[in-house]
Motif scaffolding. Sequence first.
Motif, PDB file in Angstrom:
ATOM      1  N   GLN A 263       0.813  -1.219   0.000  1.00  0.00           N
ATOM      2  CA  GLN A 263       0.000   0.000   0.000  1.00  0.00           C
ATOM      3  C   GLN A 263       0.849   1.274   0.000  1.00  0.00           C
ATOM      4  N   THR A 264       0.876   1.895  -1.163  1.00  0.00           N
ATOM      5  CA  THR A 264       1.658   3.117  -1.368  1.00  0.00           C
ATOM      6  C   THR A 264       1.106   4.254  -0.508  1.00  0.00           C
ATOM      7  N   GLY A 265       1.985   4.870   0.267  1.00  0.00           N
ATOM      8  CA  GLY A 265       1.589   6.045   1.046  1.00  0.00           C
ATOM      9  C   GLY A 265       0.575   5.761   2.141  1.00  0.00           C
TER      10      GLY A 265
ATOM     11  N   SER B 164      -1.228   6.686 -15.193  1.00  0.00           N
ATOM     12  CA  SER B 164      -0.403   7.472 -14.260  1.00  0.00           C
ATOM     13  C   SER B 164       1.086   7.216 -14.470  1.00  0.00           C
ATOM     14  N   TYR B 165       1.413   5.965 -14.766  1.00  0.00           N
ATOM     15  CA  TYR B 165       2.829   5.617 -14.918  1.00  0.00           C
ATOM     16  C   TYR B 165       3.461   6.262 -16.136  1.00  0.00           C
ATOM     17  N   GLY B 166       2.607   6.664 -17.112  1.00  0.00           N
ATOM     18  CA  GLY B 166       3.127   7.417 -18.255  1.00  0.00           C
ATOM     19  C   GLY B 166       3.458   8.856 -17.888  1.00  0.00           C
TER      20      GLY B 166
ATOM     21  N   TYR C 115      -6.622   3.745 -15.107  1.00  0.00           N
ATOM     22  CA  TYR C 115      -6.193   5.075 -14.637  1.00  0.00           C
ATOM     23  C   TYR C 115      -4.765   5.003 -14.082  1.00  0.00           C
ATOM     24  N   HIS C 116      -4.482   3.948 -13.332  1.00  0.00           N
ATOM     25  CA  HIS C 116      -3.150   3.905 -12.711  1.00  0.00           C
ATOM     26  C   HIS C 116      -2.072   3.541 -13.735  1.00  0.00           C
ATOM     27  N   ARG C 117      -2.459   2.791 -14.773  1.00  0.00           N
ATOM     28  CA  ARG C 117      -1.491   2.477 -15.838  1.00  0.00           C
ATOM     29  C   ARG C 117      -1.190   3.745 -16.644  1.00  0.00           C
TER      30      ARG C 117
ATOM     31  N   THR D 204      11.004  -1.654  -9.621  1.00  0.00           N
ATOM     32  CA  THR D 204      10.073  -2.711  -9.211  1.00  0.00           C
ATOM     33  C   THR D 204       8.629  -2.258  -9.354  1.00  0.00           C
ATOM     34  N   GLU D 205       8.370  -1.004  -9.018  1.00  0.00           N
ATOM     35  CA  GLU D 205       7.011  -0.508  -9.150  1.00  0.00           C
ATOM     36  C   GLU D 205       6.612  -0.409 -10.629  1.00  0.00           C
ATOM     37  N   SER D 206       7.590  -0.093 -11.488  1.00  0.00           N
ATOM     38  CA  SER D 206       7.302  -0.078 -12.933  1.00  0.00           C
ATOM     39  C   SER D 206       6.915  -1.474 -13.396  1.00  0.00           C
TER      40      SER D 206
HETATM   41 FE    FE Z   1       2.198   2.678  -7.889  1.00  0.00          FE
END
Ligand code: FE
Length: 487
Positions: free
Chosen positions: A191-193, A299-301, A295-297, A450-452
């Motif tokens: 869980q991020t943050g 975000s990675y861009g 949405y989160h994919r 790793t998060e990527s």
């Molecule tokens: Fe993430």
Amino acid sequence: MVLKTGAEYIESLKKRGPLRIYLLGEKIENPIEHPIIRASINSVSLTYDLAHNPEYSALMTTKSIITGNTINRFCHLHNSTEDLQDKVKMQRVLGQVSGTCFQRCVGMDALNAVFLTTYEIDQKFKTDYHQRFIEYIKLAEAEDWTIDGCMTDPKGDRSKRPSEQKDPDVFVHVTERRDDGVVIRGAKAHQTGAVNSHEHLIMPTLAMRNEDKDYAICCAVPADVKGITYYYGRQSCDLRRLDETEAGNVDCGNPVYGGQECLIVFDDVFVPNERIFMNGESEFCSRLVESFAAYHRQSYGGCKVGVGDVLVGAAASIAEYNGVEGASHIRDKITEMVHLNETLYSCGIACSAAGHKTPAGNYLVDLLLANICKQNVTRFPYEISRLLQDIAGGLFVTCPSARELSNPETRSIIEKYLVGAEGVSTMDRVKMLRLIENLTLGRAAVGYLTESMHGAGSPQAQRIMINRLSDLEAKKKLAKSLAQVSD
Ligand code: FE
Ligand code: SF4
């Protein structure tokens, strides 16, 4: 209170009730001041401070589609394809400034996914989840919350459904239904943050069947609610944060900013009705999971591209410090890094520009392109990191510590032998090397590499979606038509 500053955000964290946090074998009483946690709080604080910075405020703030008030974009329901693109641009800026994961996007992505899903559940079942959720969003906007979008369950035996697990707690589920709400038990991993949030917005982690109804739960709880324990993730090189020397936190590489991941355990946590946004409508789990993931994919861009900019800058800087910036192979490698990084950005922008309005009224990215974006993110940052390590030379892993650089007896020897290009201070060269270590091997590598790979779903999750969305039948028709093959 709308548009908190970073300092006000930190004050608001202090006002929460005590959290049960375990980190490195200790129960942490004061998370705000703990050096490891503080670095991650500094990253989230940027999402507040930049909203007040004239250079970035146009990107960081926007108008609420619910109240019309000016709000932080992290609490926003996207209102156009331009909005979706601005989200990616904002994330790139924050990646550039923090050089790590600034944590707040998961909640923004969850808000948008739950908003569109609750509308669709209500259409089918005449429930009132959507109105409840609008009230929740109003609070989020007014309080400028950081929300932990809380999706990934530990999952236990991956060959079994949630209801088939030996221990039901490996998926968050409802253990008791009352007139005034439900009681939930289980855990969420990675869980991020988590500790830096005001709220957890809990969502199911995968498509569910009828027999998994108790696991089809979407709801929100405050971070300090009774029954939650946080187990702070151990990350590479985290003890460097405790390693203050006269030379400062040089060995951290990125002394100010860090990321955060936790295992959160929910031990019979009560959730009142007004905070429940799905309760047993298992057929809508896939819509919620797929839209959140998309949405989160997207975000990675943005965020990984911003951190990628830091890697490119580190490559160019260390090349200069080593005196090799003019070498053609170095220039070519840096060009390749930029090419890969901007390709990721193109994907983030493309899936946003090709987005569409949902029946609920907010905008969703193009699902296929968002999955393509993330699939590229599982690969290119590794190549960008490889090129940076190539350019840096091996010293970023063999360099003596900041303690040797702080000790007058050894400092002059280190400075003499680790000298680089004429006129460059050895200390500056070491700082840059430590940043490179941090980005490609250390704590920030969790966020960048790793998060990527695994964040927003592991590579195979995107391949399944790409396969499903690629419309092979239509493409077969194209080929057959040109070849003049009749069906
Ligand atoms: Fe993430
Ligand atoms: Fe935001 Fe990126 Fe961190 Fe996800 S990984 S929370 S998108 S910074």
